[in-house]
Design a protein around this motif. Structure first.
Motif, mmCIF file in Angstrom:
data_model
loop_
_atom_site.group_PDB
_atom_site.id
_atom_site.type_symbol
_atom_site.label_atom_id
_atom_site.label_comp_id
_atom_site.label_asym_id
_atom_site.label_seq_id
_atom_site.Cartn_x
_atom_site.Cartn_y
_atom_site.Cartn_z
ATOM 1 N N MET A 1 8.602 4.655 -18.683
ATOM 2 C CA MET A 1 7.547 4.340 -17.737
ATOM 3 C C MET A 1 6.655 3.210 -18.249
ATOM 4 S SD MET A 1 7.181 5.736 -14.822
ATOM 5 C CE MET A 1 7.269 7.167 -13.827
ATOM 6 N N LEU B 1 8.231 -0.155 -17.829
ATOM 7 C CA LEU B 1 8.221 -0.505 -16.413
ATOM 8 C C LEU B 1 6.849 -1.040 -16.007
ATOM 9 C CD1 LEU B 1 10.049 -0.328 -13.897
ATOM 10 C CD2 LEU B 1 9.045 1.905 -13.472
ATOM 11 N N TYR C 1 5.969 -4.846 -14.490
ATOM 12 C CA TYR C 1 5.248 -5.044 -13.234
ATOM 13 C C TYR C 1 3.880 -5.691 -13.482
ATOM 14 C CZ TYR C 1 8.400 -2.527 -10.055
ATOM 15 O OH TYR C 1 9.460 -2.137 -9.272
ATOM 16 N N LEU D 1 5.891 -1.972 -4.765
ATOM 17 C CA LEU D 1 5.834 -0.706 -5.507
ATOM 18 C C LEU D 1 6.213 0.467 -4.605
ATOM 19 C CD1 LEU D 1 2.586 -0.991 -7.693
ATOM 20 C CD2 LEU D 1 4.959 -1.357 -8.390
ATOM 21 N N ASN E 1 9.958 0.515 -3.914
ATOM 22 C CA ASN E 1 10.738 0.919 -5.089
ATOM 23 C C ASN E 1 10.321 2.279 -5.645
ATOM 24 O OD1 ASN E 1 12.312 -1.431 -5.088
ATOM 25 N ND2 ASN E 1 10.741 -2.552 -6.191
ATOM 26 N N ARG F 1 7.558 3.226 -6.951
ATOM 27 C CA ARG F 1 6.932 3.027 -8.260
ATOM 28 C C ARG F 1 5.407 3.162 -8.225
ATOM 29 N NH1 ARG F 1 11.499 3.629 -10.789
ATOM 30 N NH2 ARG F 1 12.814 1.815 -10.990
#
Length: 177
Positions: free
Chosen positions: A1, A4, A8, A78, A81, A83
């Motif tokens: 995480m 990621l 981003y 986001l 996806n 996210r």
């Protein structure tokens, strides 16, 4: 995480820098993250798989009316996806990059009683002058330190609290016994 969030966060930061909107997007990202963090229903809505991507994007559009299109598009990505739960870590990464870009140094002052604003700002200013950087200052009160002060500068900590001194004395007495 975490990786990621870094990808981003860095991506948003790079676009913001290219468009010369670092401060504007920092502010808007922070406001959005604070809104989600401060409202349980909003967090459930954006993080839950029970609501469709379309429902989330429509709500986002209404919520962020007038916001910079870069941020709106980023948040829509986001959502697409799945996210959105990483938003807080993304904000943290963006803030870290912003601090690095602006050569700011985070300084956190913790005291047993509330320091007057002038005293806290004076400490921050002196630290900034010695470090040769702008300082972002945060002051906190923690009665558990009993007295004195704890200063965190970046990753360094100066603990001049009474609690720390009592603990050092206790260890010294224990070693002498």
């Amino acid at each position: 995480m975490e990786e990621l969030a870094q990808v981003y966060g860095r991506s948003l930061f790079e676009v913001a820098r290219e468009q010369q909107k670092l401060d504007q997007l920092r502010e808007q990202l922070g406001q959005f993250a604070d809104a989600v963090s401060g409202n349980h229903d909003l967090a459930v809505f954006f993080f839950s798989p029970y609501f469709s991507t379309k429902e989330k994007q429509e709500a986002l559009g209404r919520m962020l009316e007038g916001a910079d299109p870069i941020l709106v598009n980023f948040l829509n990505l986001l959502i697409e996806n799945h996210r959105m739960p990483v938003i807080f870590r993304i904000r943290h990464e963006y803030e870290r990059l912003w601090d690095e870009e602006n050569k700011t140094l985070p300084v956190e002052i913790t005291s047993a009683i509330e320091l007057d604003r002038a005293t806290a700002e004076s400490l921050g200013k002196k630290i900034g002058e010695r470090a040769g950087r702008k300082v972002t200052l945060a002051a906190h009160v923690d009665p558990d330190i009993l007295g004195g002060i704890i200063i965190r500068v970046g990753n360094s900590i100066l603990d001049a609290s009474i609690r720390n001194r009592l603990e050092q004395l206790r260890r010294h007495v224990a070693q002498a016994s």
